[in-house]
Design an enzyme around this catalytic site. Sequence first.
Site, mmCIF file in Angstrom:
data_model
loop_
_atom_site.group_PDB
_atom_site.id
_atom_site.type_symbol
_atom_site.label_atom_id
_atom_site.label_comp_id
_atom_site.label_asym_id
_atom_site.label_seq_id
_atom_site.Cartn_x
_atom_site.Cartn_y
_atom_site.Cartn_z
ATOM 1 N N SER A 152 2.660 48.389 32.416
ATOM 2 C CA SER A 152 1.953 49.253 33.141
ATOM 3 C C SER A 152 2.924 50.307 34.044
ATOM 4 C CB SER A 152 1.096 48.152 34.215
ATOM 5 O OG SER A 152 0.754 49.116 35.597
ATOM 6 N N TYR A 165 0.448 41.364 40.190
ATOM 7 C CA TYR A 165 0.579 42.478 38.731
ATOM 8 C C TYR A 165 1.729 43.136 38.692
ATOM 9 C CZ TYR A 165 -1.699 45.708 35.949
ATOM 10 O OH TYR A 165 -1.963 46.281 34.705
#
Length: 262
Positions: A152, A165
């Site tokens: 990401s 995350y």
Amino acid sequence: MINKDFMNKLFDVKGKVALVTGATGALGKAVCIGYGLAGMKVMVTGRKEDTCKALCNELEAQGIECGYSTGDPAVEADVIKVVNDTVTKFGEINVLVTSAGYNKPQPIVEQELSTWKQIMDSDVQGTWLYCKYVGEQMIKQGKGGKVILVSSARSKMGMANYTGYCTAKGGIDLMAQSLACEWSAKYKINVNTINPTVFRSDLTEWMFDPASEVYKNFLKRLPIGRLGEPEDFVGPCIFLASSASDFMTGANIATDGGYWAN
């Protein structure tokens, strides 16, 4: 030597076998379709049999050779089963794409340890397990391979309420770099990440409303002037699966509309 034969084969992925985790998600499905239409054999995997079977039927309807096997990417026995099912059906694995993942944004003082562990298990442990067992298979085959880990843009940029995350995706970037050091010279297995920003999915559809303040604010950070669509990630995944990326390993490929640049 750069000649016509070299150029014809540069992005050719026909006949390669790809195992795609999280295949029924927006990104995973786009990669499965793109790979299949480019001539690859695709093994679909996810947690739910009905959605995996439906995706496989959809791919076969487009003339794509595929199979499916279900399992939890964070459970070792399930991963072993999926890898074995892939080899049983197609004889080998040439490309791994790990697009399975999970997130639940919360302030750290409110997030339960069990929720944080769920994020880490889904994003990090699941990726590690597939790398372990697909890597073992690729080494046994002795033909090299391509491993593409979906990370990401958040792997290198912190964000409030994202301690799970961001930590997980930062770990995936370093996992790819470590495996590149471990595998690439010795076994000719290239390991890279793609690092997307927000792209359209069932979970993010609300962010694509042009009248939304969230949409307007996010676009200020994207030099390309729009949010991502699933098909935006097919090209990078074809590139990383092909011989065009043979000299790339341990790289974190920004697939983010310029988010890291701004």
